[in-house]
Scaffold this active site. Sequence first.
Site, PDB file in Angstrom:
ATOM      1  N   SER A  88      -9.447   1.576   3.008  1.00  0.00           N
ATOM      2  CA  SER A  88      -8.626   2.409   2.150  1.00  0.00           C
ATOM      3  C   SER A  88      -7.610   1.606   1.350  1.00  0.00           C
ATOM      4  CB  SER A  88      -7.899   3.453   2.999  1.00  0.00           C
ATOM      5  OG  SER A  88      -7.044   2.843   3.968  1.00  0.00           O
ATOM      6  N   LYS A 119       0.850  -1.198   0.000  1.00  0.00           N
ATOM      7  CA  LYS A 119       0.000   0.000   0.000  1.00  0.00           C
ATOM      8  C   LYS A 119       0.880   1.240   0.000  1.00  0.00           C
ATOM      9  CE  LYS A 119      -3.871   1.939   2.701  1.00  0.00           C
ATOM     10  NZ  LYS A 119      -4.771   1.674   3.849  1.00  0.00           N
ATOM     11  N   SER A 165      -9.734  -0.872   7.258  1.00  0.00           N
ATOM     12  CA  SER A 165      -9.204  -0.831   5.894  1.00  0.00           C
ATOM     13  C   SER A 165      -8.480  -2.102   5.478  1.00  0.00           C
ATOM     14  CB  SER A 165      -8.258   0.368   5.746  1.00  0.00           C
ATOM     15  OG  SER A 165      -8.976   1.567   5.892  1.00  0.00           O
TER      16      SER A 165
END
Length: 601
Positions: A153, A79, A177
Amino acid sequence: MTLPNMLQITPLLSACRAGTLTPTDIVREVAARVEAYAAKDPAVWISRVPMERLLARAAELEKLPADDLPLYGIPFAVKDNIDVAGLPTTAACPAFAYEPRESAEVIKRLEAAGAIVIGKTNLDQFATGLVGMRSPYGQPHCVFNPDYVSGGSSSGSAVAVAAGLVSFSLGTDTAGSGRVPAAFNNIVGLKPSRGVLSTYGLVPACESLDCISVFAGSAADAWEVEQVAGAPDARAPFSRTLSPRSLPLTTFRFAVLPEDERFFDGNEANAALYAQAIKRLEQLGGTPVELDFAPLKETAALLYSGPFVVERLAAIKDFYHSHRKDMDPTVGTILDGAANYTATDVFDGIYRQHALQQIAQRMWDDFDVMLLPTAPRIVTKQEVIEQPIAANSLLGAYTNFVNLLDMAACAVPAGFAPDGLPFGVTFVSPAFTDEDLASLAGRFHKALGEAIGAARIEKPEAPAGQAASSSSGRVLLAVVGAHLQGFPLHWQLEKENAVLRETTLTAPDYRLFALPDATPPKPGLVRERGFVGAGLEVEVYELDAAGFGRFVASVPQPMSIGRITLANGKEVCGFLCSEAVARSGTDITATGGWRSYMQKK
């Protein structure tokens, strides 16, 4: 060897150790898959490692012994709020981007274990959101329907695993997330106990609550990654040592929502799937206990509807004050709300958080683990466009409280609705029960019997002009225990049309151990240099490459597939076992093999 659709760790690692696959093979195939998938969804990646660097990394690994590295050649995604040296960190905000001087601690540990970073994935800007729609780099979509969100996210990280582009990925999880995107893409999302994975090198969202999380095809893979990546780190202010706590795994009590409090926002199919999940867990030895969700719901409200939003502003306050106009409008609006709270409000919120932690701690007297929906339902991209805050709040209904109350969580698939969209559940347990939590969640996932990620809808075919039974790329496999003819697991070889080529012996320097508590009973084979025995009976089978790949994918830990030397000096693929696990059993080497041992019992 042809790579399977879903790149799970065990089959790739076993193939590398057996010499039928190399890291170079893996990176070439992964790069091709990434390029091909970009035509379906161009928003998964923000940046990627150049091909020449991937090949150099693969070549570097190929100089090292595969048996010594627990993630040898395993590809993964990161990420883009976690630092990787050589790639920019953007947090999905171009004006914020910077070039990190070094990789985050978790990246260093994973690379030291042999894993290969493929690139950085898209996210809701500054990890603020659960929708995957708050990024100027595009909006990844659910792998089953492009009209629906991927979840956020950690949007790109989840899609990269679900689409079969990498074996695992790192996300982050402050409010859910690392779990919501797992549910929306039919994969596993493991949120470790707070502080077990170092956050050094992570752009914080709420630093006191942030967790680096793991997406994978199975709970076992996710736990393997957590074990490798986790370690105390003095540079991370909230770092903690994992002090393992156990959960009962045979018979246990699990908390469920009372029927009149099960909120699915009108989605009856998901309500039915949650009821089925409860029944499935009962079949695995669990006893359901009704949960008082009110304290957990109140805790969740502190995160976005209370003073904890101030901590989100604290994470990037200098950038916010100088670049507010450069931020995603919804993310900026959320941070604007921090101005509504005073320092007194923040401390009042912290006091209430701790009071709720006391209430939650007493809940564990009544049950061992919680079984909750991961989210009430998946939402469309259009819904998020029309109601960005409301849609996001809906997705966090069952996730936001977990870090505030210092719990671990593991999200796993729980079936599909008639419209073809996935549903997931989350197992929640006390801090530091990560290993047993992953084990229980993994048992549930395995009992579901569904394919992983997008593989559920894919129908792989043999290459044009090549039949599945082609003689090219065939593999010899030696079996020593439960896969022998007449034993309980032999059917797995028959299923792959394996052909028995010979019954022979291993080289003399192998020992055989009856493994403790194995179901069905099975042995562990270990090579002991310098030991001279009579050799151990093995059956050598021939499989085609595709069948071998499927067979290897079914091999559970602590077993793996490596190279075995036969009495005639020839090397073939075969079962090996963790030496520590094997030697915890009974040494049966003198019997000459598993068949002889079982006949004498």
